[in-house]
Write a protein that holds these residues in place. Structure first.
Motif, PDB file in Angstrom:
ATOM      1  N   THR A  18       0.553  -1.443  -0.125  1.00  0.00           N
ATOM      2  CA  THR A  18       0.205   0.325   0.183  1.00  0.00           C
ATOM      3  C   THR A  18       0.299   1.002  -0.329  1.00  0.00           C
ATOM      4  O   THR A  18       0.129   1.853  -0.639  1.00  0.00           O
ATOM      5  CB  THR A  18      -0.915   0.519   1.387  1.00  0.00           C
ATOM      6  OG1 THR A  18      -1.661  -1.327   1.350  1.00  0.00           O
ATOM      7  CG2 THR A  18      -1.841   1.358   1.273  1.00  0.00           C
ATOM      8  N   GLU A  21       2.191   1.601  -3.168  1.00  0.00           N
ATOM      9  CA  GLU A  21       1.295   2.384  -4.565  1.00  0.00           C
ATOM     10  C   GLU A  21       1.300   3.715  -4.164  1.00  0.00           C
ATOM     11  O   GLU A  21       1.064   4.291  -4.988  1.00  0.00           O
ATOM     12  CB  GLU A  21      -0.101   1.527  -4.217  1.00  0.00           C
ATOM     13  CG  GLU A  21      -0.044   0.117  -5.310  1.00  0.00           C
ATOM     14  CD  GLU A  21      -1.120  -1.052  -4.835  1.00  0.00           C
ATOM     15  OE1 GLU A  21      -2.107   0.155  -4.213  1.00  0.00           O
ATOM     16  OE2 GLU A  21      -1.401  -1.628  -5.294  1.00  0.00           O
ATOM     17  N   ASN A  22       1.304   4.149  -3.283  1.00  0.00           N
ATOM     18  CA  ASN A  22       0.701   5.584  -2.696  1.00  0.00           C
ATOM     19  C   ASN A  22       1.621   6.103  -3.217  1.00  0.00           C
ATOM     20  O   ASN A  22       1.899   7.507  -3.641  1.00  0.00           O
ATOM     21  CB  ASN A  22       0.477   5.956  -1.731  1.00  0.00           C
ATOM     22  CG  ASN A  22      -1.141   4.609  -1.123  1.00  0.00           C
ATOM     23  OD1 ASN A  22      -1.658   5.006  -2.152  1.00  0.00           O
ATOM     24  ND2 ASN A  22      -1.193   4.635  -0.023  1.00  0.00           N
ATOM     25  N   LEU A  63      -7.786   5.284  -5.397  1.00  0.00           N
ATOM     26  CA  LEU A  63      -7.418   5.195  -3.746  1.00  0.00           C
ATOM     27  C   LEU A  63      -8.593   6.321  -3.601  1.00  0.00           C
ATOM     28  O   LEU A  63      -8.358   5.401  -1.598  1.00  0.00           O
ATOM     29  CB  LEU A  63      -6.361   6.548  -4.014  1.00  0.00           C
ATOM     30  CG  LEU A  63      -5.376   6.412  -2.534  1.00  0.00           C
ATOM     31  CD1 LEU A  63      -4.709   5.426  -2.129  1.00  0.00           C
ATOM     32  CD2 LEU A  63      -4.231   7.999  -2.698  1.00  0.00           C
TER      33      LEU A  63
END
Length: 124
Positions: A18, A21-22, A63
């Motif tokens: 996570t 990805e962010n 998101l």
């Protein structure tokens, strides 16, 4: 059962994935903003740039929808699966970068040949 345990150990919902990805999404947003600053409206006349913008926008929407639904697979927001499939388009960004650098093409071609040789060696 070992495969299931391995799949649960490295899940897509792990904090490391996570975070990465962010972080990549933030990097891509900065890249698109920089391109827009440099190219202005000419940015929208290139198909590759439009693909990049689409990938970034789908990442942002994904998101936001994850935050709205708290990451659950509820049907509150229709089309979240489609946005998750759009993540695959990030590969197109990588392929564009590979085509820009001939030396990187050679490395990937060599890696592909090595994988083929390892496959046939494993079959023997």
């Amino acid at each position: 059962t070992d495969a299931n345990a391995e799949c649960k150990r490295i899940s897509c919902d792990s904090p490391e994935i996570t975070f990465s990805e962010n972080a990549l999404l933030i990097f891509y947003i900065c890249e698109c903003c920089t391109r827009f600053y440099v190219y202005r409206w000419r940015l929208f006349f290139n198909l590759g740039n439009l693909l990049d913008i689409f990938v970034v926008l789908s990442g942002i929407f994904d998101l936001v929808f994850q935050r709205i639904t708290d990451g659950s697979d509820s049907n509150i927001v229709a089309g979240t699966q489609t946005l998750k499939i759009c993540r695959v388009l990030r590969i197109a960004r990588v392929l564009r970068m590979v085509n820009m650098f001939p030396s990187l093409q050679g490395i990937i071609r060599g890696f592909a040949c090595a994988m083929q040789a390892m496959f046939w060696g494993m079959c023997l």
